[in-house]
Design a protein around this motif. Sequence first.
Motif, PDB file in Angstrom:
ATOM      1  N   GLU A  36       3.254  40.997 -38.239  1.00  0.00           N
ATOM      2  CA  GLU A  36       3.706  40.876 -39.630  1.00  0.00           C
ATOM      3  C   GLU A  36       5.209  41.121 -39.757  1.00  0.00           C
ATOM      4  O   GLU A  36       5.881  40.511 -40.575  1.00  0.00           O
ATOM      5  CB  GLU A  36       2.927  41.856 -40.497  1.00  0.00           C
ATOM      6  N   TYR A  38       7.443  40.149 -37.894  1.00  0.00           N
ATOM      7  CA  TYR A  38       8.225  38.974 -37.488  1.00  0.00           C
ATOM      8  C   TYR A  38       7.699  37.663 -38.064  1.00  0.00           C
ATOM      9  O   TYR A  38       8.169  36.588 -37.687  1.00  0.00           O
ATOM     10  CB  TYR A  38       8.254  38.884 -35.954  1.00  0.00           C
ATOM     11  N   HIS A  40       8.120  36.157 -40.883  1.00  0.00           N
ATOM     12  CA  HIS A  40       9.129  35.320 -41.544  1.00  0.00           C
ATOM     13  C   HIS A  40       9.979  34.572 -40.517  1.00  0.00           C
ATOM     14  O   HIS A  40      10.355  33.426 -40.723  1.00  0.00           O
ATOM     15  CB  HIS A  40      10.007  36.160 -42.484  1.00  0.00           C
ATOM     16  N   TYR A  43       7.718  31.788 -39.062  1.00  0.00           N
ATOM     17  CA  TYR A  43       7.632  30.703 -40.037  1.00  0.00           C
ATOM     18  C   TYR A  43       8.903  29.852 -39.983  1.00  0.00           C
ATOM     19  O   TYR A  43       8.839  28.619 -40.019  1.00  0.00           O
ATOM     20  CB  TYR A  43       7.414  31.261 -41.445  1.00  0.00           C
ATOM     21  N   GLY A  44      10.049  30.498 -39.871  1.00  0.00           N
ATOM     22  CA  GLY A  44      11.319  29.772 -39.773  1.00  0.00           C
ATOM     23  C   GLY A  44      11.375  28.878 -38.541  1.00  0.00           C
ATOM     24  O   GLY A  44      11.830  27.729 -38.617  1.00  0.00           O
ATOM     25  N   GLU A  53       6.073  22.467 -44.624  1.00  0.00           N
ATOM     26  CA  GLU A  53       5.727  23.831 -45.029  1.00  0.00           C
ATOM     27  C   GLU A  53       4.271  24.182 -44.733  1.00  0.00           C
ATOM     28  O   GLU A  53       3.983  25.245 -44.200  1.00  0.00           O
ATOM     29  CB  GLU A  53       6.027  24.033 -46.518  1.00  0.00           C
ATOM     30  N   LYS A  57       2.874  26.949 -42.114  1.00  0.00           N
ATOM     31  CA  LYS A  57       2.023  28.087 -42.489  1.00  0.00           C
ATOM     32  C   LYS A  57       0.777  28.141 -41.601  1.00  0.00           C
ATOM     33  O   LYS A  57       0.382  29.216 -41.149  1.00  0.00           O
ATOM     34  CB  LYS A  57       1.610  27.982 -43.967  1.00  0.00           C
TER      35      LYS A  57
END
Length: 189
Positions: A36, A38, A40, A43-44, A53, A57
């Motif tokens: 959690e 990392y 973000h 996702y990048g 998107e 996800k």
Amino acid sequence: MNFLKSSKKPEDSGDERLLQEYRQTGDLALLATLYEKYMHLIYGVCLKYLKDEDLSKDAVMQIFEELIVKVNKHDVKQFKSWLYVLSRNFCLMQLRSDKKMKTEALDNIMELAEDLHHDDDREEDLTALERCKEKLPAAQKLSIQLFYIEEKCYKEIADDTGYSLNEVKSYIQNGKRNLKICLEKNRER
């Protein structure tokens, strides 16, 4: 006095501790806590490579599932860097897989089209094709319809029907084979 006691950042030692605890206990909550931190960034990475998107996800969740298996098989020195590489490789494999599927789909359409154009009487072939299509099992018939007639990709068919990607591929492949067999029998008559 030694000012450089440890060259590791405090966050890295926390990662190591969580990873070690997870390996000892198998408690997914520990791995989830570490992941959690990392998400973000992952996702990048996924967005950078997949450029979608929703796919990104989904990939973040699939990477976690892959992480559960791979983290115990590898000697992870720096979790953040290792996770980045795992994420990047996952995305690259997805892109290769999608490209392969699109190429296979084009090849299949061309083969089916060639089969139809061998005879001079195209109308008769189309009628025979429709009759043969009606004889297919429901899942094959639907998959063939969506793939060849409505020109949907495997993923769209899977989303529309609820079949897995592998099931879609199998239904199309088996349906195509069954159509070819049926058309050949029809030509022999």
